[in-house]
Motif scaffolding. Structure first.
Motif, PDB file in Angstrom:
ATOM      1  N   ARG A 188      72.106   7.980 -41.080  1.00 48.86           N
ATOM      2  CA  ARG A 188      72.251   9.302 -40.472  1.00 48.86           C
ATOM      3  C   ARG A 188      72.622  10.316 -41.542  1.00 48.86           C
ATOM      4  N   GLN A 189      71.864  11.408 -41.608  1.00 47.92           N
ATOM      5  CA  GLN A 189      72.026  12.389 -42.669  1.00 47.92           C
ATOM      6  C   GLN A 189      72.828  13.599 -42.198  1.00 47.92           C
ATOM      7  N   LEU A 190      73.075  14.524 -43.148  1.00 44.73           N
ATOM      8  CA  LEU A 190      73.775  15.755 -42.815  1.00 44.73           C
ATOM      9  C   LEU A 190      73.047  16.546 -41.734  1.00 44.73           C
ATOM     10  N   THR A 191      71.725  16.404 -41.686  1.00 39.33           N
ATOM     11  CA  THR A 191      70.930  17.149 -40.714  1.00 39.33           C
ATOM     12  C   THR A 191      70.991  16.532 -39.321  1.00 39.33           C
ATOM     13  N   GLY A 192      71.596  15.365 -39.188  1.00 38.30           N
ATOM     14  CA  GLY A 192      71.657  14.678 -37.905  1.00 38.30           C
ATOM     15  C   GLY A 192      70.488  13.761 -37.664  1.00 38.30           C
ATOM     16  N   THR A 193      69.463  13.814 -38.518  1.00 37.48           N
ATOM     17  CA  THR A 193      68.291  12.966 -38.381  1.00 37.48           C
ATOM     18  C   THR A 193      68.467  11.702 -39.222  1.00 37.48           C
ATOM     19  N   SER A 194      67.537  10.774 -39.078  1.00 35.32           N
ATOM     20  CA  SER A 194      67.686   9.504 -39.803  1.00 35.32           C
ATOM     21  C   SER A 194      66.318   8.931 -40.167  1.00 35.32           C
ATOM     22  N   GLU A 195      65.509   9.705 -40.893  1.00 36.55           N
ATOM     23  CA  GLU A 195      64.225   9.174 -41.334  1.00 36.55           C
ATOM     24  C   GLU A 195      64.352   8.236 -42.526  1.00 36.55           C
ATOM     25  N   PHE A 196      65.523   8.256 -43.194  1.00 30.69           N
ATOM     26  CA  PHE A 196      65.783   7.325 -44.287  1.00 30.69           C
ATOM     27  C   PHE A 196      66.496   6.085 -43.744  1.00 30.69           C
ATOM     28  N   ASN A 197      66.331   4.971 -44.453  1.00 27.71           N
ATOM     29  CA  ASN A 197      66.879   3.705 -43.976  1.00 27.71           C
ATOM     30  C   ASN A 197      67.361   2.834 -45.127  1.00 27.71           C
TER      31      ASN A 197
ATOM     32  N   PHE B  12      69.257  19.908 -45.812  1.00 28.72           N
ATOM     33  CA  PHE B  12      68.307  18.927 -46.341  1.00 28.72           C
ATOM     34  C   PHE B  12      67.986  19.198 -47.802  1.00 28.72           C
ATOM     35  N   SER B  13      67.918  20.465 -48.178  1.00 31.02           N
ATOM     36  CA  SER B  13      67.532  20.801 -49.551  1.00 31.02           C
ATOM     37  C   SER B  13      68.603  20.446 -50.569  1.00 31.02           C
ATOM     38  N   ARG B  14      69.813  20.085 -50.119  1.00 28.40           N
ATOM     39  CA  ARG B  14      70.822  19.644 -51.078  1.00 28.40           C
ATOM     40  C   ARG B  14      70.341  18.399 -51.828  1.00 28.40           C
ATOM     41  N   ALA B  15      69.452  17.635 -51.193  1.00 28.63           N
ATOM     42  CA  ALA B  15      68.959  16.399 -51.810  1.00 28.63           C
ATOM     43  C   ALA B  15      67.701  16.606 -52.651  1.00 28.63           C
ATOM     44  N   ASP B  16      67.157  17.814 -52.661  1.00 28.27           N
ATOM     45  CA  ASP B  16      65.879  18.041 -53.346  1.00 28.27           C
ATOM     46  C   ASP B  16      65.928  17.743 -54.834  1.00 28.27           C
ATOM     47  N   THR B  17      67.080  17.915 -55.443  1.00 28.41           N
ATOM     48  CA  THR B  17      67.193  17.675 -56.886  1.00 28.41           C
ATOM     49  C   THR B  17      67.601  16.242 -57.199  1.00 28.41           C
ATOM     50  N   VAL B  18      67.633  15.393 -56.159  1.00 28.42           N
ATOM     51  CA  VAL B  18      68.023  13.990 -56.355  1.00 28.42           C
ATOM     52  C   VAL B  18      66.886  13.047 -55.986  1.00 28.42           C
ATOM     53  N   TYR B  19      66.369  13.161 -54.740  1.00 26.76           N
ATOM     54  CA  TYR B  19      65.360  12.189 -54.324  1.00 26.76           C
ATOM     55  C   TYR B  19      64.041  12.428 -55.073  1.00 26.76           C
ATOM     56  N   GLY B  20      63.253  11.359 -55.147  1.00 21.11           N
ATOM     57  CA  GLY B  20      61.989  11.448 -55.880  1.00 21.11           C
ATOM     58  C   GLY B  20      62.181  11.492 -57.383  1.00 21.11           C
TER      59      GLY B  20
ATOM     60  N   ARG C 102      76.648  17.873 -24.576  1.00 23.40           N
ATOM     61  CA  ARG C 102      75.741  16.731 -24.409  1.00 23.40           C
ATOM     62  C   ARG C 102      74.844  16.559 -25.633  1.00 23.40           C
ATOM     63  N   GLU C 103      74.742  17.604 -26.445  1.00 15.44           N
ATOM     64  CA  GLU C 103      74.009  17.533 -27.705  1.00 15.44           C
ATOM     65  C   GLU C 103      74.956  18.007 -28.804  1.00 15.44           C
ATOM     66  N   PRO C 104      75.893  17.167 -29.213  1.00 17.80           N
ATOM     67  CA  PRO C 104      76.967  17.618 -30.104  1.00 17.80           C
ATOM     68  C   PRO C 104      76.514  17.958 -31.514  1.00 17.80           C
ATOM     69  N   TYR C 105      75.293  17.581 -31.889  1.00 21.80           N
ATOM     70  CA  TYR C 105      74.861  17.865 -33.260  1.00 21.80           C
ATOM     71  C   TYR C 105      73.513  18.570 -33.221  1.00 21.80           C
ATOM     72  N   ARG C 106      73.583  19.890 -33.175  1.00 21.65           N
ATOM     73  CA  ARG C 106      72.358  20.683 -33.193  1.00 21.65           C
ATOM     74  C   ARG C 106      72.488  21.745 -34.263  1.00 21.65           C
ATOM     75  N   ILE C 107      71.425  21.905 -35.058  1.00 23.50           N
ATOM     76  CA  ILE C 107      71.412  22.934 -36.090  1.00 23.50           C
ATOM     77  C   ILE C 107      70.088  23.680 -35.995  1.00 23.50           C
ATOM     78  N   ASP C 108      70.097  24.932 -36.490  1.00 25.07           N
ATOM     79  CA  ASP C 108      68.857  25.707 -36.447  1.00 25.07           C
ATOM     80  C   ASP C 108      68.052  25.462 -37.727  1.00 25.07           C
ATOM     81  N   ALA C 109      66.907  26.131 -37.821  1.00 25.54           N
ATOM     82  CA  ALA C 109      65.981  25.875 -38.923  1.00 25.54           C
ATOM     83  C   ALA C 109      66.587  26.201 -40.285  1.00 25.54           C
ATOM     84  N   PHE C 110      67.327  27.309 -40.377  1.00 27.55           N
ATOM     85  CA  PHE C 110      67.930  27.681 -41.656  1.00 27.55           C
ATOM     86  C   PHE C 110      69.018  26.696 -42.069  1.00 27.55           C
ATOM     87  N   GLN C 111      69.812  26.259 -41.097  1.00 32.88           N
ATOM     88  CA  GLN C 111      70.857  25.288 -41.410  1.00 32.88           C
ATOM     89  C   GLN C 111      70.242  23.963 -41.866  1.00 32.88           C
ATOM     90  N   HIS C 112      69.145  23.579 -41.223  1.00 34.86           N
ATOM     91  CA  HIS C 112      68.446  22.363 -41.635  1.00 34.86           C
ATOM     92  C   HIS C 112      67.900  22.529 -43.056  1.00 34.86           C
TER      93      HIS C 112
END
Length: 382
Positions: free
Chosen positions: A193-202, A351-359, A337-347
């Motif tokens: 589970r990431q800062l964005t609330g999503t979990s596409e990484f494993n 998420f971009s905090r990792a751009d200089t690390v992954y890949g 009921r949805e305790p972790y919601r963020i808008d597009a700018f917050q996402h």
């Protein structure tokens, strides 16, 4: 080479745009959309091998498709790892039998893949891989842990970099294996589970997972060469499509800056103009690289990664600045009921905090440029 779009490319653009307009309103599962793309021949454009289900397309037409796909805001691809990373690697290093087995299902959108490279302690420094693969008759037994494995929870196969010679060190004694994920008790996937609330990484744990001996790509012990070749395919035509998305995000940031009055600040205006200019520079650099030899200079992918990683991260910071204090709070229609919601700018910011690390981290990219392009002395390794 003069990278320009000709009449045939524009005809191709019209075909791509029309197909997307017709099919995007439909309701698809993630896997269903991949099969729809495959049935229409949109997967594997430009593969150099015939007979694997992909349509012929020039380099400029591949760019056209990538750009139109991004402009149409089509769904995020679940098959891109198989199409953009595994397939070119098999075409370059695979046996005829491996190509015949694995390329057609990728082209049809039927088999999804994930990448088993990074490990705890062996991320950007990939030569530190500790996952092992021990020969057992006509197969290998794979044991170890991979991390940050994108879409492993959906993939049916994983290409794994593992150490097949236990006495080896660093980039020696590694092999590139194709491992089926459907091995209960031998392969376990744990979402992160990431800062964005999503979990596409494993995280992926292999406990004696079986990989057939004929599914070693490039031969035993040649995994480092194959793995590095794959990384060269990672940043190609898709970079231009990525920049379409970047341009859309920048446009939204500019609109917000105007609406909130943040654009009245000369410092903010300067940063917005600079962001626009740097994005244009990235596009020209990508076109120049693609327009030359496909085996471009060794540092080209690293230069591209440094450019877009830092740029996108700074755009996320700028998005927060133009939003003002409101950027620190959740949506106005927040619900317990949805305790972790963020808008597009917050996402974008998180998420971009990792751009200089992954890949490949910025530090690794700079080392590649220093050693392989500028010819500077290699960094001492402990």
């Amino acid at each position: 080479m003069d990278f320009a779009f000709g009449p045939e490319d524009e005809t191709f653009r019209g075909e791509a745009r029309a197909w997307l307009a017709e099919h995007l309103p439909g309701e698809y599962t993630r896997g269903g959309w991949e099969r729809e793309l495959g049935a229409a021949g949109w997967i594997g454009l430009g593969w150099s091998e015939d007979g694997y289900g992909n349509r012929t397309a020039s380099l400029t037409q591949q760019v056209v498709w990538a750009e139109e796909y991004a402009r149409a805001k089509a769904p995020a691809r679940t098959g891109h790892i198989g199409e953009k990373l595994l397939a070119p690697t098999l075409i370059a290093h695979g046996t005829p039998e491996q190509k015949a087995r694995f390329l057609p299902p990728v082209a049809r959108g039927e088999e999804l893949w994930c990448q088993g490279y990074s490990e705890p302690g062996a991320g950007s420094d990939l030569a530190g891989v500790r996952t092992t693969a021990v020969r057992d008759g006509d197969s290998y037994r794979v044991t170890g842990q991979k991390i940050w494995t994108s879409l492993a929870h959906e993939a049916g196969w994983c290409f794994v970099l593992a150490r097949t010679r236990p006495e080896s060190a660093r980039h020696h004694g590694l092999s590139f294996l194709l491992v089926p994920m459907d091995q209960p008790g031998r392969v376990e996937v744990r979402p992160i589970r990431q800062l964005t609330g999503t979990s596409e990484f494993n995280e992926v744990f292999f406990d004696g997972a079986v990989a057939r001996a004929e599914h070693v790509v490039g031969g035993e012990g040649n995994g480092w060469r194959v793995a590095m070749s794959l990384l060269g395919f990672e940043r190609g035509v898709s970079t231009l499509a990525q920049q379409i998305g970047f341009a859309r995000e920048l446009g939204q940031v500019i609109e917000t800056a105007v609406a909130t009055g943040a654009a009245d600040d000369p410092v903010v205006r300067d940063r917005l103009v600079e962001a626009w200019a740097r994005l244009r520079t990235m596009r020209w650099n990508a076109l120049r690289t693609l327009g030359g030899s496909r085996t471009a200079e060794p540092g080209a992918p690293s230069v591209a990664k440094l450019l877009w990683g830092r740029w996108h991260q700074e755009l996320g910071e700028l998005a927060m600045r133009v939003r003002g204090a409101g950027a620190a709070v959740g949506p106005v229609d927040w619900s317990p009921r949805e305790p972790y919601r963020i808008d597009a700018f917050q996402h974008l910011f998180l998420f971009s905090r990792a751009d200089t690390v992954y890949g490949g981290s910025d530090e690794i990219q700079r080392t590649i440029i220093a050693e392989r392009v500028l010819g500077l002395p290699k960094e001492p390794r402990g």
